[in-house]
Design an enzyme around this catalytic site. Structure first.
Site, PDB file in Angstrom:
ATOM      1  N   GLU A  85       0.872  -1.173   0.000  1.00 18.24           N
ATOM      2  CA  GLU A  85       0.000   0.000   0.000  1.00 18.24           C
ATOM      3  C   GLU A  85       0.908   1.221   0.000  1.00 18.24           C
ATOM      4  O   GLU A  85       1.642   1.453   0.972  1.00 18.24           O
ATOM      5  CB  GLU A  85      -0.893  -0.062   1.251  1.00 18.24           C
ATOM      6  CG  GLU A  85      -2.094   0.809   1.188  1.00 18.24           C
ATOM      7  CD  GLU A  85      -2.990   0.531  -0.020  1.00 18.24           C
ATOM      8  OE1 GLU A  85      -3.288  -0.646  -0.305  1.00 18.24           O
ATOM      9  OE2 GLU A  85      -3.370   1.505  -0.698  1.00 18.24           O
ATOM     10  N   CYS A 111       3.768  -2.507  -8.633  1.00 18.56           N
ATOM     11  CA  CYS A 111       2.479  -2.074  -8.096  1.00 18.56           C
ATOM     12  C   CYS A 111       2.648  -0.846  -7.195  1.00 18.56           C
ATOM     13  O   CYS A 111       2.900   0.233  -7.703  1.00 18.56           O
ATOM     14  CB  CYS A 111       1.799  -3.247  -7.415  1.00 18.56           C
ATOM     15  SG  CYS A 111       0.022  -3.125  -7.517  1.00 18.56           S
ATOM     16  N   ARG A 128      -4.141   5.420  -9.113  1.00 17.93           N
ATOM     17  CA  ARG A 128      -4.209   4.314  -8.146  1.00 17.93           C
ATOM     18  C   ARG A 128      -5.569   3.604  -8.226  1.00 17.93           C
ATOM     19  O   ARG A 128      -6.580   4.215  -8.543  1.00 17.93           O
ATOM     20  CB  ARG A 128      -3.998   4.837  -6.721  1.00 17.93           C
ATOM     21  CG  ARG A 128      -2.623   5.407  -6.491  1.00 17.93           C
ATOM     22  CD  ARG A 128      -2.497   5.929  -5.066  1.00 17.93           C
ATOM     23  NE  ARG A 128      -2.730   4.873  -4.108  1.00 17.93           N
ATOM     24  CZ  ARG A 128      -3.202   5.085  -2.877  1.00 17.93           C
ATOM     25  NH1 ARG A 128      -3.497   6.285  -2.461  1.00 17.93           N
ATOM     26  NH2 ARG A 128      -3.376   4.058  -2.067  1.00 17.93           N
ATOM     27  N   ARG A 169      -5.495  -4.773  -6.745  1.00 15.86           N
ATOM     28  CA  ARG A 169      -5.788  -3.338  -6.546  1.00 15.86           C
ATOM     29  C   ARG A 169      -4.767  -2.488  -7.305  1.00 15.86           C
ATOM     30  O   ARG A 169      -4.131  -1.578  -6.758  1.00 15.86           O
ATOM     31  CB  ARG A 169      -5.815  -2.986  -5.060  1.00 15.86           C
ATOM     32  CG  ARG A 169      -6.838  -3.795  -4.278  1.00 15.86           C
ATOM     33  CD  ARG A 169      -7.039  -3.262  -2.883  1.00 15.86           C
ATOM     34  NE  ARG A 169      -7.735  -1.989  -2.919  1.00 15.86           N
ATOM     35  CZ  ARG A 169      -7.425  -0.933  -2.177  1.00 15.86           C
ATOM     36  NH1 ARG A 169      -6.412  -0.977  -1.345  1.00 15.86           N
ATOM     37  NH2 ARG A 169      -8.104   0.178  -2.274  1.00 15.86           N
ATOM     38  N   HIS A 180       2.025  -8.154 -10.157  1.00 17.10           N
ATOM     39  CA  HIS A 180       2.917  -8.803  -9.179  1.00 17.10           C
ATOM     40  C   HIS A 180       3.672  -9.965  -9.837  1.00 17.10           C
ATOM     41  O   HIS A 180       3.230 -11.117  -9.740  1.00 17.10           O
ATOM     42  CB  HIS A 180       2.096  -9.351  -8.009  1.00 17.10           C
ATOM     43  CG  HIS A 180       1.659  -8.312  -7.039  1.00 17.10           C
ATOM     44  ND1 HIS A 180       2.245  -8.149  -5.804  1.00 17.10           N
ATOM     45  CD2 HIS A 180       0.704  -7.371  -7.127  1.00 17.10           C
ATOM     46  CE1 HIS A 180       1.664  -7.151  -5.170  1.00 17.10           C
ATOM     47  NE2 HIS A 180       0.716  -6.665  -5.948  1.00 17.10           N
ATOM     48  N   GLU A 208       6.163 -11.531  -8.899  1.00 16.29           N
ATOM     49  CA  GLU A 208       6.673 -12.521  -7.932  1.00 16.29           C
ATOM     50  C   GLU A 208       5.640 -13.609  -7.632  1.00 16.29           C
ATOM     51  O   GLU A 208       5.983 -14.637  -7.057  1.00 16.29           O
ATOM     52  CB  GLU A 208       7.135 -11.820  -6.641  1.00 16.29           C
ATOM     53  CG  GLU A 208       6.043 -11.396  -5.663  1.00 16.29           C
ATOM     54  CD  GLU A 208       5.263 -10.149  -6.092  1.00 16.29           C
ATOM     55  OE1 GLU A 208       5.499  -9.640  -7.207  1.00 16.29           O
ATOM     56  OE2 GLU A 208       4.415  -9.697  -5.292  1.00 16.29           O
TER      57      GLU A 208
HETATM   58  N1  GLN Z   1      -3.560  -0.166  -4.279  1.00  9.55           N
HETATM   59  C1  GLN Z   1      -2.205  -0.052  -3.829  1.00  9.55           C
HETATM   60  C2  GLN Z   1      -1.749   1.412  -3.750  1.00  9.55           C
HETATM   61  O1  GLN Z   1      -2.440   2.251  -4.187  1.00  9.55           O
HETATM   62  C3  GLN Z   1      -1.257  -0.837  -4.699  1.00  9.55           C
HETATM   63  C4  GLN Z   1      -1.632  -2.297  -4.687  1.00  9.55           C
HETATM   64  C5  GLN Z   1      -0.493  -3.251  -4.801  1.00  9.55           C
HETATM   65  O2  GLN Z   1       0.680  -2.890  -4.586  1.00  9.55           O
HETATM   66  N2  GLN Z   1      -0.817  -4.487  -5.040  1.00  9.55           N
HETATM   67  O3  GLN Z   1      -0.718   1.700  -3.256  1.00  9.55           O
END
Ligand code: GLN
Length: 196
Positions: free
Chosen positions: A51, A81, A108, A137, A172, A174
């Protein structure tokens, strides 16, 4: 370079363990980075998913933001991400602070509730055929500058990009068995190290 590259994985929060495992499997020496003082010994860094707002909160302490800012402006960095969001020039939905080193804008959580997690397979310019991408997300890259190379897309939007020594993914890598994206980052790190 003769020694295996020393790659840090920012381990303040989020999906850091599996990145370290993948990179170690590919021959890198990995360090989980929790303090700014660890950055000096590294050839490169991965900023994982998680996040981005929580990363920013952690980074406010102990001069970490400024140390990382200097690092991302000098060394190879792979942002996935949330890591991609932190590297971007401009962040929306909502706007937030970022290092601004990667000439892209990101929105985002751009895929809405229904599509906020997805596994998709899409064409890539990486050798070896289509690439499986796990989105959680995920942000959407809404603009790329002229020095940015697009390596994979989702519905026409870039999902994997390279700008010189910087690599970023909105998914992702990984979380799949396919090691091509981590291998590409290692190749970038080796290229940069051998040109020094
Ligand atoms: N939604 C997250 C953000 O805004 C990112 C999501 C993720 O790293 N999988 O930071």
């Amino acid at each position: 370079m003769s020694h295996s590259p020393a790659i840090g994985v920012l381990a303040l929060q989020g999906a850091f363990e599996i990145h370290a495992k993948r990179l170690a499997e590919l021959g890198a020496t990995t360090t989980l980075v929790r303090k700014p003082g660890q950055l000096g010994a590294l050839d490169a860094l991965v900023i994982p998913g998680g996040e981005s707002t929580t990363f920013l909160k952690h980074l406010e302490h102990a001069g970490f933001y400024d140390a990382l800012d200097a690092f991302v402006h000098a060394k190879p960095v792979f942002g996935t991400c949330a890591g991609c969001i932190l590297l971007a020039k401009e962040v929306t939905n909502p706007p937030q602070r970022s290092f601004g080193v990667l000439d892209i804008d990101v929105e985002r959580n751009a895929y809405g509730r229904q599509n906020d997690s997805a596994i998709l397979t899409s064409e890539t310019s990486l050798p070896g055929g289509p690439l499986e991408m796990v989105f959680i997300r995920a942000p959407r890259i809404t603009r790329v500058g002229p020095s940015v190379e697009i390596l994979a897309t989702r519905d026409g939007n870039p999902t994997l990009i390279r700008q010189g020594r910087l690599l970023a993914a909105t998914f992702h890598p990984e979380l799949t068995e396919d090691t091509r994206v981590h291998q590409l980052f290692l190749n970038i790190v080796r290229e940069v190290s051998s040109s020094l």
